[in-house]
Design an enzyme around this catalytic site. Sequence first.
Site, PDB file in Angstrom:
ATOM      1  N   ASN A  10       0.867  -1.183   0.000  1.00 44.48           N
ATOM      2  CA  ASN A  10       0.000   0.000   0.000  1.00 44.48           C
ATOM      3  C   ASN A  10       0.903   1.233   0.000  1.00 44.48           C
ATOM      4  OD1 ASN A  10      -1.815   2.044   0.513  1.00 44.48           O
ATOM      5  ND2 ASN A  10      -2.202   1.446   2.648  1.00 44.48           N
ATOM      6  N   TRP A  11       0.964   1.891  -1.140  1.00 43.23           N
ATOM      7  CA  TRP A  11       1.881   3.051  -1.249  1.00 43.23           C
ATOM      8  C   TRP A  11       1.286   4.325  -0.652  1.00 43.23           C
ATOM      9  CZ3 TRP A  11       5.383   3.444  -6.223  1.00 43.23           C
ATOM     10  CH2 TRP A  11       6.283   2.373  -6.220  1.00 43.23           C
ATOM     11  N   LYS A  12       0.029   4.295  -0.291  1.00 40.19           N
ATOM     12  CA  LYS A  12      -0.619   5.483   0.291  1.00 40.19           C
ATOM     13  C   LYS A  12      -0.374   6.709  -0.612  1.00 40.19           C
ATOM     14  CE  LYS A  12       0.221   3.384   4.752  1.00 40.19           C
ATOM     15  NZ  LYS A  12       0.221   3.526   6.186  1.00 40.19           N
ATOM     16  N   HIS A  93      -9.367   1.251   4.817  1.00 40.77           N
ATOM     17  CA  HIS A  93      -8.108   1.378   5.560  1.00 40.77           C
ATOM     18  C   HIS A  93      -8.335   2.283   6.774  1.00 40.77           C
ATOM     19  CE1 HIS A  93      -3.992   2.449   6.576  1.00 40.77           C
ATOM     20  NE2 HIS A  93      -3.603   1.389   5.890  1.00 40.77           N
ATOM     21  N   GLU A  95      -6.694   4.600   7.964  1.00 41.80           N
ATOM     22  CA  GLU A  95      -6.437   6.033   7.723  1.00 41.80           C
ATOM     23  C   GLU A  95      -7.662   6.677   7.074  1.00 41.80           C
ATOM     24  OE1 GLU A  95      -2.740   5.524   5.636  1.00 41.80           O
ATOM     25  OE2 GLU A  95      -1.763   4.950   7.500  1.00 41.80           O
ATOM     26  N   GLU A 163      -5.318  -5.029  10.634  1.00 39.03           N
ATOM     27  CA  GLU A 163      -4.265  -4.036  10.833  1.00 39.03           C
ATOM     28  C   GLU A 163      -4.507  -3.275  12.136  1.00 39.03           C
ATOM     29  OE1 GLU A 163      -2.310  -2.794   6.928  1.00 39.03           O
ATOM     30  OE2 GLU A 163      -4.143  -1.630   7.076  1.00 39.03           O
ATOM     31  N   GLY A 169       2.762   2.002  10.714  1.00 39.14           N
ATOM     32  CA  GLY A 169       3.750   3.063  10.568  1.00 39.14           C
ATOM     33  C   GLY A 169       4.491   3.425  11.842  1.00 39.14           C
ATOM     34  N   SER A 208       3.569  -2.402  10.270  1.00 41.78           N
ATOM     35  CA  SER A 208       5.028  -2.434  10.480  1.00 41.78           C
ATOM     36  C   SER A 208       5.665  -3.767  10.095  1.00 41.78           C
ATOM     37  CB  SER A 208       5.370  -2.061  11.932  1.00 41.78           C
ATOM     38  OG  SER A 208       4.987  -0.715  12.177  1.00 41.78           O
ATOM     39  N   GLY A 229       2.851  -1.208   4.261  1.00 43.99           N
ATOM     40  CA  GLY A 229       2.932   0.197   3.875  1.00 43.99           C
ATOM     41  C   GLY A 229       4.363   0.595   3.571  1.00 43.99           C
ATOM     42  N   GLY A 230       5.037   1.175   4.566  1.00 41.21           N
ATOM     43  CA  GLY A 230       6.373   1.742   4.372  1.00 41.21           C
ATOM     44  C   GLY A 230       7.358   0.807   3.688  1.00 41.21           C
TER      45      GLY A 230
HETATM   46  C1  PEP Z   1      -0.670   0.045   6.134  1.00 40.03           C
HETATM   47  O1  PEP Z   1      -0.863   1.242   6.165  1.00 40.03           O
HETATM   48  O2  PEP Z   1      -1.485  -0.684   5.577  1.00 40.03           O
HETATM   49  C2  PEP Z   1       0.525  -0.473   6.777  1.00 40.03           C
HETATM   50  C3  PEP Z   1       0.521  -1.722   7.159  1.00 40.03           C
HETATM   51  O3  PEP Z   1       1.568   0.415   6.953  1.00 40.03           O
HETATM   52  P1  PEP Z   1       3.005   0.078   7.576  1.00 40.03           P
HETATM   53  O4  PEP Z   1       3.462  -1.230   6.972  1.00 40.03           O
HETATM   54  O5  PEP Z   1       3.866   1.221   7.183  1.00 40.03           O
HETATM   55  O6  PEP Z   1       2.829  -0.055   9.041  1.00 40.03           O
END
Ligand code: PEP
Length: 248
Positions: A10-12, A93, A95, A163, A169, A208, A229-230
Amino acid sequence: MANRKYIVGNWKMNGLREQLSDIVEIAAIAEQNSQVDVAICPPVTLIAQAAGNVPGFTIGAQDCHFAAKGAHTGCLSAAMIREAGAKMSILGHSERRADQHEVDSEIKAKAEAIHTAGLGAIICVGETEEERDAGKAVDVVCGQLEGSFPDNAAATWLTIAYEPVWAIGTGRVPEASDVEEMHAAIRGKLVELTGEGADAVRILYGGSMNGGNAAELLSVPNVDGGLVGGASLTAEKFGPIIKAAAAI
Ligand code: PEP
Protein backbone atom coordinates in the site's frame (compact mmCIF):
# COMPACT_ATOMS: atom_id res chain seq x y z
CA MET A 1 -4.79 -26.98 2.74
CA ALA A 2 -3.00 -23.68 3.41
CA ASN A 3 -4.00 -20.71 1.29
CA ARG A 4 -1.51 -19.17 -1.14
CA LYS A 5 0.24 -16.29 0.53
CA TYR A 6 -0.78 -12.81 -0.66
CA ILE A 7 1.61 -9.88 -0.17
CA VAL A 8 0.18 -6.45 -0.95
CA GLY A 9 1.98 -3.10 -0.95
CA ASN A 10 0.00 0.00 0.00
CA TRP A 11 1.88 3.05 -1.25
CA LYS A 12 -0.62 5.48 0.29
CA MET A 13 0.11 9.07 -0.86
CA ASN A 14 3.64 8.24 -2.01
CA GLY A 15 5.05 7.89 -5.49
CA LEU A 16 5.62 9.95 -8.60
CA ARG A 17 6.50 8.68 -12.08
CA GLU A 18 10.13 8.19 -11.12
CA GLN A 19 9.07 5.48 -8.63
CA LEU A 20 7.50 3.37 -11.41
CA SER A 21 10.83 1.59 -11.84
CA ASP A 22 10.40 0.14 -8.36
CA ILE A 23 7.13 -1.46 -9.43
CA VAL A 24 8.92 -3.01 -12.42
CA GLU A 25 11.57 -4.43 -10.07
CA ILE A 26 8.96 -5.66 -7.59
CA ALA A 27 7.04 -7.35 -10.42
CA ALA A 28 10.24 -9.15 -11.45
CA ILE A 29 10.77 -10.42 -7.89
CA ALA A 30 7.14 -11.53 -7.80
CA GLU A 31 7.63 -13.44 -11.05
CA GLN A 32 10.61 -15.28 -9.56
CA ASN A 33 8.49 -16.20 -6.52
CA SER A 34 5.35 -17.25 -8.33
CA GLN A 35 4.05 -19.41 -5.46
CA VAL A 36 3.09 -16.09 -3.80
CA ASP A 37 0.44 -13.64 -5.02
CA VAL A 38 1.79 -10.07 -5.01
CA ALA A 39 0.16 -6.71 -5.69
CA ILE A 40 1.06 -3.04 -5.42
CA CYS A 41 -1.51 -0.32 -4.79
CA PRO A 42 0.13 2.93 -5.89
CA PRO A 43 -1.59 6.33 -5.89
CA VAL A 44 -4.28 6.41 -8.53
CA THR A 45 -2.18 8.72 -10.72
CA LEU A 46 0.25 5.85 -11.34
CA ILE A 47 -2.21 2.99 -11.87
CA ALA A 48 -2.50 3.22 -15.66
CA GLN A 49 1.23 3.57 -16.27
CA ALA A 50 2.15 0.88 -13.77
CA ALA A 51 -0.40 -1.53 -15.24
CA GLY A 52 0.92 -0.79 -18.74
CA ASN A 53 4.54 -1.35 -17.68
CA VAL A 54 3.92 -4.72 -15.99
CA PRO A 55 0.90 -6.30 -17.69
CA GLY A 56 1.09 -9.65 -15.87
CA PHE A 57 1.40 -8.10 -12.42
CA THR A 58 -1.47 -7.04 -10.15
CA ILE A 59 -1.90 -3.31 -9.66
CA GLY A 60 -4.58 -2.18 -7.24
CA ALA A 61 -6.23 0.98 -5.96
CA GLN A 62 -6.47 2.23 -2.39
CA ASP A 63 -10.15 3.19 -2.41
CA CYS A 64 -13.18 3.66 -4.63
CA HIS A 65 -16.63 5.20 -4.30
CA PHE A 66 -19.66 2.97 -3.80
CA ALA A 67 -21.73 4.71 -6.46
CA ALA A 68 -21.40 3.82 -10.14
CA LYS A 69 -21.34 7.50 -11.16
CA GLY A 70 -22.74 10.88 -10.19
CA ALA A 71 -22.16 14.07 -8.27
CA HIS A 72 -19.22 13.01 -6.06
CA THR A 73 -16.48 15.54 -6.75
CA GLY A 74 -13.00 14.12 -6.52
CA CYS A 75 -14.13 10.49 -6.23
CA LEU A 76 -13.58 7.50 -8.51
CA SER A 77 -15.95 4.64 -9.25
CA ALA A 78 -14.96 0.98 -9.37
CA ALA A 79 -15.37 0.99 -13.16
CA MET A 80 -12.99 3.96 -13.38
CA ILE A 81 -10.22 2.30 -11.42
CA ARG A 82 -10.79 -0.89 -13.44
CA GLU A 83 -10.47 1.06 -16.67
CA ALA A 84 -7.23 2.59 -15.37
CA GLY A 85 -5.85 -0.93 -14.95
CA ALA A 86 -6.55 -1.84 -11.32
CA LYS A 87 -7.47 -5.44 -10.61
CA MET A 88 -8.43 -4.88 -6.98
CA SER A 89 -8.75 -2.22 -4.29
CA ILE A 90 -7.96 -1.80 -0.62
CA LEU A 91 -11.12 -0.64 1.20
CA GLY A 92 -11.74 0.78 4.66
CA HIS A 93 -8.11 1.38 5.56
CA SER A 94 -7.90 2.79 9.10
CA GLU A 95 -6.44 6.03 7.72
CA ARG A 96 -9.60 6.48 5.65
CA ARG A 97 -11.82 5.42 8.54
CA ALA A 98 -10.09 8.15 10.62
CA ASP A 99 -9.46 10.92 8.05
CA GLN A 100 -12.51 10.49 5.81
CA HIS A 101 -14.80 9.18 8.58
CA GLU A 102 -15.63 6.05 6.61
CA VAL A 103 -18.06 3.77 8.40
CA ASP A 104 -18.69 0.04 8.07
CA SER A 105 -21.88 0.34 6.01
CA GLU A 106 -20.06 2.52 3.46
CA ILE A 107 -17.18 0.05 3.23
CA LYS A 108 -19.66 -2.77 2.66
CA ALA A 109 -21.26 -0.77 -0.18
CA LYS A 110 -17.81 -0.09 -1.67
CA ALA A 111 -16.96 -3.80 -1.57
CA GLU A 112 -20.21 -4.63 -3.35
CA ALA A 113 -19.43 -2.00 -6.01
CA ILE A 114 -15.93 -3.43 -6.46
CA HIS A 115 -17.35 -6.93 -6.91
CA THR A 116 -19.94 -5.71 -9.40
CA ALA A 117 -17.07 -4.22 -11.44
CA GLY A 118 -15.34 -7.62 -11.43
CA LEU A 119 -12.46 -6.56 -9.16
CA GLY A 120 -11.03 -7.95 -5.94
CA ALA A 121 -11.30 -6.22 -2.56
CA ILE A 122 -9.27 -6.13 0.63
CA ILE A 123 -11.36 -4.95 3.57
CA CYS A 124 -9.26 -3.59 6.44
CA VAL A 125 -10.20 -3.95 10.09
CA GLY A 126 -8.25 -3.15 13.24
CA GLU A 127 -8.48 -1.81 16.76
CA THR A 128 -6.94 1.33 18.28
CA GLU A 129 -4.51 1.12 21.16
CA GLU A 130 -7.17 2.35 23.60
CA GLU A 131 -9.54 -0.38 22.46
CA ARG A 132 -6.82 -3.04 22.92
CA ASP A 133 -5.90 -1.71 26.35
CA ALA A 134 -9.56 -1.85 27.32
CA GLY A 135 -9.70 -5.54 26.33
CA LYS A 136 -12.09 -4.80 23.46
CA ALA A 137 -9.85 -5.62 20.47
CA VAL A 138 -11.55 -8.84 19.35
CA ASP A 139 -15.06 -7.41 19.76
CA VAL A 140 -14.15 -4.24 17.85
CA VAL A 141 -12.52 -6.09 14.97
CA CYS A 142 -15.28 -8.71 14.67
CA GLY A 143 -17.85 -5.91 14.79
CA GLN A 144 -16.09 -4.05 11.96
CA LEU A 145 -15.92 -7.26 9.95
CA GLU A 146 -19.61 -7.98 10.38
CA GLY A 147 -20.62 -4.40 9.58
CA SER A 148 -18.48 -4.09 6.46
CA PHE A 149 -18.96 -7.63 5.16
CA PRO A 150 -20.42 -7.57 1.65
CA ASP A 151 -23.33 -9.62 0.37
CA ASN A 152 -22.22 -12.44 -1.96
CA ALA A 153 -18.76 -12.49 -0.37
CA ALA A 154 -16.49 -15.21 -1.71
CA ALA A 155 -12.81 -16.06 -1.41
CA THR A 156 -12.40 -15.61 -5.15
CA TRP A 157 -12.60 -11.84 -4.75
CA LEU A 158 -12.57 -10.94 -1.07
CA THR A 159 -9.60 -10.68 1.32
CA ILE A 160 -9.56 -9.36 4.89
CA ALA A 161 -6.63 -7.41 6.36
CA TYR A 162 -6.20 -7.22 10.12
CA GLU A 163 -4.27 -4.04 10.83
CA PRO A 164 -4.00 -2.91 14.46
CA VAL A 165 -4.09 0.89 14.14
CA TRP A 166 -1.32 1.33 16.72
CA ALA A 167 1.05 -0.86 14.67
CA ILE A 168 0.66 1.04 11.39
CA GLY A 169 3.75 3.06 10.57
CA THR A 170 5.00 2.94 14.16
CA GLY A 171 7.55 0.12 14.07
CA ARG A 172 5.52 -1.61 16.79
CA VAL A 173 4.27 -5.12 16.08
CA PRO A 174 1.91 -7.21 18.22
CA GLU A 175 3.12 -10.41 19.85
CA ALA A 176 2.71 -13.41 17.56
CA SER A 177 0.28 -14.85 20.12
CA ASP A 178 -1.93 -11.74 19.84
CA VAL A 179 -1.88 -11.96 16.04
CA GLU A 180 -2.79 -15.64 16.30
CA GLU A 181 -5.68 -14.94 18.66
CA MET A 182 -7.08 -12.19 16.42
CA HIS A 183 -6.74 -14.11 13.17
CA ALA A 184 -8.46 -17.12 14.78
CA ALA A 185 -11.30 -14.83 15.90
CA ILE A 186 -11.59 -13.37 12.38
CA ARG A 187 -11.64 -16.89 10.92
CA GLY A 188 -14.40 -17.81 13.36
CA LYS A 189 -16.40 -14.75 12.34
CA LEU A 190 -15.92 -15.62 8.66
CA VAL A 191 -17.30 -19.12 9.33
CA GLU A 192 -20.34 -17.48 10.92
CA LEU A 193 -20.75 -15.08 8.00
CA THR A 194 -19.99 -17.32 5.01
CA GLY A 195 -20.16 -20.90 6.21
CA GLU A 196 -18.14 -23.47 4.32
CA GLY A 197 -16.10 -21.14 2.12
CA ALA A 198 -14.60 -19.32 5.11
CA ASP A 199 -11.26 -21.16 5.18
CA ALA A 200 -10.39 -19.99 1.67
CA VAL A 201 -10.88 -16.29 2.47
CA ARG A 202 -7.38 -14.93 3.00
CA ILE A 203 -6.64 -12.93 6.13
CA LEU A 204 -3.62 -10.63 5.85
CA TYR A 205 -1.72 -9.10 8.74
CA GLY A 206 -0.70 -5.43 8.38
CA GLY A 207 1.26 -3.07 10.62
CA SER A 208 5.03 -2.43 10.48
CA MET A 209 5.77 -5.65 8.60
CA ASN A 210 9.29 -5.64 7.19
CA GLY A 211 11.99 -7.96 5.91
CA GLY A 212 13.10 -8.70 9.46
CA ASN A 213 9.77 -9.74 10.98
CA ALA A 214 7.88 -11.06 7.94
CA ALA A 215 8.90 -14.71 8.30
CA GLU A 216 7.64 -14.88 11.89
CA LEU A 217 4.39 -13.01 11.22
CA LEU A 218 3.62 -14.96 8.05
CA SER A 219 4.12 -18.26 9.91
CA VAL A 220 1.37 -17.53 12.43
CA PRO A 221 -1.67 -19.79 11.93
CA ASN A 222 -4.40 -18.11 9.81
CA VAL A 223 -2.02 -15.40 8.56
CA ASP A 224 -2.36 -15.76 4.79
CA GLY A 225 -0.19 -12.81 3.82
CA GLY A 226 0.67 -9.22 4.57
CA LEU A 227 -0.55 -5.71 3.82
CA VAL A 228 2.57 -3.59 3.85
CA GLY A 229 2.93 0.20 3.87
CA GLY A 230 6.37 1.74 4.37
CA ALA A 231 8.34 -1.39 3.51
CA SER A 232 6.58 -1.75 0.15
CA LEU A 233 7.89 1.50 -1.33
CA THR A 234 11.09 0.05 -2.79
CA ALA A 235 12.02 -3.30 -4.28
CA GLU A 236 14.94 -3.41 -1.86
CA LYS A 237 12.60 -3.42 1.16
CA PHE A 238 9.63 -5.26 -0.32
CA GLY A 239 11.62 -8.04 -2.01
CA PRO A 240 12.64 -9.73 1.27
CA ILE A 241 8.98 -9.85 2.40
CA ILE A 242 7.94 -11.56 -0.85
CA LYS A 243 10.84 -14.00 -0.48
CA ALA A 244 9.94 -14.70 3.17
CA ALA A 245 6.39 -15.56 2.09
CA ALA A 246 7.70 -17.81 -0.67
CA ALA A 247 9.91 -19.70 1.78
CA ILE A 248 7.00 -20.71 4.08
C1 PEP B 1 -0.67 0.04 6.13
O1 PEP B 1 -0.86 1.24 6.17
O2 PEP B 1 -1.48 -0.68 5.58
C2 PEP B 1 0.52 -0.47 6.78
C3 PEP B 1 0.52 -1.72 7.16
O3 PEP B 1 1.57 0.42 6.95
P1 PEP B 1 3.00 0.08 7.58
O4 PEP B 1 3.46 -1.23 6.97
O5 PEP B 1 3.87 1.22 7.18
O6 PEP B 1 2.83 -0.06 9.04
